[in-house]
Design an enzyme around this catalytic site. Structure first.
Site, PDB file in Angstrom:
ATOM      1  N   LYS A 120       0.827  -1.201   0.000  1.00  0.00           N
ATOM      2  CA  LYS A 120       0.000   0.000   0.000  1.00  0.00           C
ATOM      3  C   LYS A 120       0.864   1.255   0.000  1.00  0.00           C
ATOM      4  O   LYS A 120       0.624   2.192  -0.774  1.00  0.00           O
ATOM      5  CB  LYS A 120      -0.934   0.007   1.213  1.00  0.00           C
ATOM      6  CG  LYS A 120      -1.915   1.177   1.232  1.00  0.00           C
ATOM      7  CD  LYS A 120      -2.650   1.283   2.552  1.00  0.00           C
ATOM      8  CE  LYS A 120      -1.750   1.855   3.630  1.00  0.00           C
ATOM      9  NZ  LYS A 120      -2.469   2.139   4.896  1.00  0.00           N
ATOM     10  N   ASP A 138      -6.510   0.787   1.058  1.00  0.00           N
ATOM     11  CA  ASP A 138      -6.563   0.803   2.518  1.00  0.00           C
ATOM     12  C   ASP A 138      -7.961   0.371   2.951  1.00  0.00           C
ATOM     13  O   ASP A 138      -8.749  -0.119   2.136  1.00  0.00           O
ATOM     14  CB  ASP A 138      -6.213   2.192   3.056  1.00  0.00           C
ATOM     15  CG  ASP A 138      -7.248   3.251   2.677  1.00  0.00           C
ATOM     16  OD1 ASP A 138      -8.162   2.953   1.868  1.00  0.00           O
ATOM     17  OD2 ASP A 138      -7.151   4.377   3.186  1.00  0.00           O
TER      18      ASP A 138
END
Length: 215
Positions: A120, A138
């Site tokens: 991420k 997320d």
């Protein structure tokens, strides 16, 4: 979700916010990398409060290494997991100096080899710094993608792959910012704000909240 509906969703996002940006405060690629590492399991607001004092003192890998882990801890102690994050930031700063002349690497593999940098975080840096059409999934994007039907999946990687596959190319660069902001402020976890949602008529979520009845 059919392609026409998907395109309309992103067209509405773009119309409302033509140039979406991260809410993390930063001035350089290094500051962004550090801010994203610090933001794991923490709010952008809490990170910005800490980095507002940290970055004037240590805004480069060399300055961060000079600051040291113990002193860095004092700056970020209001952020969750601050001891682990302090260790990672100092280590990644050393590696940037040793292996990249203090610059931020431009490949996912090199980024993910830095301490504290997962997929991420790498996606955020690749998108925001280098303009690559990545999708940093997320909790907000995961929730929005599944609720709306834009990219349903059982885990973040599946959601990422579906969003990359089905999002029209012209929207890919900004898509993850729009989705994060939508999840943060409108499609919130407990009680989504469906009555004021700009895409409520296009969303596949079955349990939409209703407007409050007048007293």
């Amino acid at each position: 979700m059919n392609p026409q509906k998907r395109r309309e969703i992103f067209e509405r996002f773009r119309a409302a916010n033509p140039q979406p940006k991260t809410e993390l405060a930063y001035r350089t690629p290094f500051e962004l990398l550090v801010a994203v590492v610090l933001s794991a399991q923490a709010t952008d607001k809490s990170v910005n409060l800490a980095t507002a004092k940290l970055f004037p003192v240590a805004h480069t890998p060399a300055k961060m290494v000079e600051l040291g882990e113990e002193r860095l801890t004092e700056y970020i102690k209001t952020i969750g997991l601050f001891r682990t994050k302090a260790k990672n930031v100092i280590q990644l700063s050393r590696l940037l100096l040793q292996n990249f002349d203090g610059e931020i690497p431009q490949t996912r593999e090199e980024l993910e080899n830095l301490p504290g940098v997962g997929r991420k975080t790498a996606n955020v840096v690749l998108n925001t710094v280098f303009g690559e059409p990545t999708m940093a999934v997320d909790t907000h994007i995961f929730r929005v993608a599944n609720r709306t039907g834009l990219g349903p999946g059982k885990d973040p990687l599946e959601v990422e792959h579906k969003l990359l596959k089905f999002t029209p190319p012209e929207f890919l660069k900004d898509a993850h910012h729009w989705l994060i902001l939508h999840g943060r402020y409108t499609c919130v976890a407990r009680t989504p704000k469906c009555p004021e949602c700009s895409i409520r008529d296009l969303c596949d979520y079955r349990n939409k909240t209703r407007p409050k009845s007048p007293v």
